[in-house]
Design a protein around this motif. Structure first.
Motif, PDB file in Angstrom:
ATOM      1  N   LEU A  10       0.835  -1.205   0.000  1.00  0.00           N
ATOM      2  CA  LEU A  10       0.000   0.000   0.000  1.00  0.00           C
ATOM      3  C   LEU A  10       0.867   1.251   0.000  1.00  0.00           C
ATOM      4  O   LEU A  10       0.571   2.221  -0.715  1.00  0.00           O
ATOM      5  N   ALA A  11       1.938   1.241   0.795  1.00  0.00           N
ATOM      6  CA  ALA A  11       2.846   2.388   0.825  1.00  0.00           C
ATOM      7  C   ALA A  11       3.515   2.581  -0.526  1.00  0.00           C
ATOM      8  O   ALA A  11       3.683   3.720  -1.002  1.00  0.00           O
ATOM      9  N   ILE A  12       3.901   1.484  -1.170  1.00  0.00           N
ATOM     10  CA  ILE A  12       4.555   1.578  -2.487  1.00  0.00           C
ATOM     11  C   ILE A  12       3.601   2.165  -3.521  1.00  0.00           C
ATOM     12  O   ILE A  12       3.959   3.058  -4.292  1.00  0.00           O
ATOM     13  N   THR A  13       2.371   1.667  -3.556  1.00  0.00           N
ATOM     14  CA  THR A  13       1.431   2.120  -4.586  1.00  0.00           C
ATOM     15  C   THR A  13       0.975   3.559  -4.363  1.00  0.00           C
ATOM     16  O   THR A  13       0.553   4.224  -5.306  1.00  0.00           O
ATOM     17  N   LEU A  14       1.067   4.050  -3.113  1.00  0.00           N
ATOM     18  CA  LEU A  14       0.677   5.426  -2.818  1.00  0.00           C
ATOM     19  C   LEU A  14       1.837   6.410  -2.903  1.00  0.00           C
ATOM     20  O   LEU A  14       1.631   7.609  -2.737  1.00  0.00           O
ATOM     21  N   ASP A  15       3.042   5.908  -3.142  1.00  0.00           N
ATOM     22  CA  ASP A  15       4.202   6.793  -3.264  1.00  0.00           C
ATOM     23  C   ASP A  15       3.974   7.742  -4.446  1.00  0.00           C
ATOM     24  O   ASP A  15       3.802   7.290  -5.587  1.00  0.00           O
ATOM     25  N   PRO A  16       3.981   9.046  -4.200  1.00  0.00           N
ATOM     26  CA  PRO A  16       3.619   9.977  -5.288  1.00  0.00           C
ATOM     27  C   PRO A  16       4.682  10.117  -6.370  1.00  0.00           C
ATOM     28  O   PRO A  16       4.352  10.414  -7.520  1.00  0.00           O
ATOM     29  N   LEU A  17       5.949   9.915  -6.057  1.00  0.00           N
ATOM     30  CA  LEU A  17       7.004  10.169  -7.041  1.00  0.00           C
ATOM     31  C   LEU A  17       6.917   9.242  -8.258  1.00  0.00           C
ATOM     32  O   LEU A  17       6.923   9.735  -9.406  1.00  0.00           O
ATOM     33  N   PRO A  18       6.815   7.911  -8.091  1.00  0.00           N
ATOM     34  CA  PRO A  18       6.671   7.070  -9.279  1.00  0.00           C
ATOM     35  C   PRO A  18       5.384   7.358 -10.051  1.00  0.00           C
ATOM     36  O   PRO A  18       5.382   7.351 -11.291  1.00  0.00           O
ATOM     37  N   LEU A  19       4.293   7.613  -9.322  1.00  0.00           N
ATOM     38  CA  LEU A  19       3.020   7.861  -9.989  1.00  0.00           C
ATOM     39  C   LEU A  19       3.052   9.150 -10.794  1.00  0.00           C
ATOM     40  O   LEU A  19       2.500   9.216 -11.905  1.00  0.00           O
ATOM     41  N   MET A  20       3.705  10.186 -10.266  1.00  0.00           N
ATOM     42  CA  MET A  20       3.818  11.441 -11.002  1.00  0.00           C
ATOM     43  C   MET A  20       4.594  11.246 -12.300  1.00  0.00           C
ATOM     44  O   MET A  20       4.230  11.784 -13.354  1.00  0.00           O
ATOM     45  N   ALA A  21       5.664  10.467 -12.225  1.00  0.00           N
ATOM     46  CA  ALA A  21       6.437  10.191 -13.437  1.00  0.00           C
ATOM     47  C   ALA A  21       5.629   9.340 -14.409  1.00  0.00           C
ATOM     48  O   ALA A  21       5.677   9.561 -15.627  1.00  0.00           O
ATOM     49  N   PHE A  22       4.883   8.395 -13.881  1.00  0.00           N
ATOM     50  CA  PHE A  22       4.097   7.513 -14.745  1.00  0.00           C
ATOM     51  C   PHE A  22       3.010   8.291 -15.487  1.00  0.00           C
ATOM     52  O   PHE A  22       2.697   7.975 -16.639  1.00  0.00           O
TER      53      PHE A  22
END
Length: 231
Positions: A10-22
């Motif tokens: 859950l912490a990994i999937t909510l990490d904003p940095l990878p999601l922002m890049a994605f």
């Protein structure tokens, strides 16, 4: 093991940095294929780490109170302490920045440096699917993945529940990326603008999110490892 893995995922999937890049990846030209390469590379990292751990343990958890078991708990404690220290460092830096900007109409970082989401997307247009795959490796939150590795040590592959927990970890840790990819696939016209707005909002709140995730997960790992070491 199961609760630890799910919380870490859950912490990994909510990490904003990878999601922002994605978001930039999928909003670019041929973004669906680049996003798929990003997701496959992301999943490959998780699977490789799990595979290495299971190869070392032989699919059997070490006996309680044994030297390997104690070493794993010590590693989990060290990772928890590191996450707490990192979260506190970012919190102090964020508070200091807010204090310096107090009373001033400071622009958000993405506006202050003159680079908007649209401009970044234009730059991403020139990248390839291989570059997107490499970006997934670089942006993987390796500290959290290392924490997951200490939980995978407890997996017993003779039980179906362990296979289910490991599969659920991989899916949940990739859930935000999968949801974003599917949104672009099924609503390509609306997705780009909405995802870029979401990215802008996440950029404004990324520090609070990172601090919260690091502190919560770090204290959880510390508490669990101390309890098991002293219990």
């Amino acid at each position: 093991m199961v609760l630890d893995l799910l919380l870490i995922a859950l912490a990994i999937t909510l990490d904003p940095l990878p999601l922002m890049a994605f978001v930039l990846v999928v909003a670019s030209e041929r973004g669906v294929w680049k996003g798929l390469a990003f997701i496959l590379s992301w999943l490959a990292c998780l699977i490789v780490v799990i595979g290495i751990v299971l190869a070392l343990t032989g699919g059997q958890p070490p006996p309680p109170r044994s030297p390997p078991s104690t070493a794993v708990l010590a590693a989990k404690l060290a990772i928890g302490v590191s996450l707490v220290l990192y979260g506190e460092h970012r919190r102090r830096r964020f508070v200091a920045a807010r204090t310096r900007a107090d009373g001033a109409s400071a622009k958000p970082d993405h506006e202050a440096n003159g680079t908007s989401g649209t401009e970044l997307t234009s730059q991403m247009d020139r990248t390839t699917a291989w570059a997107a795959a490499g970006l997934a490796v670089l942006l993987q939150p390796w500290g959290m993945v290392a924490a997951a590795a200490t939980a995978v040590v407890e997996a017993d592959l003779s039980h179906f529940s362990s296979w289910l927990a490991l599969s659920a970890f991989c899916v949940l840790a990739t859930a935000s990326l999968l949801a974003t990819e599917l949104y672009v696939v099924f609503a390509p016209t609306a997705a780009k603008a909405r995802l870029l707005r979401l990215r802008s909002w996440m950029q404004d709140h990324q520090e609070q999110a990172i601090v919260t995730l690091c502190l919560v997960l770090g204290f959880w790992l510390m508490g669990r490892s101390i309890y098991e070491l002293t219990g």
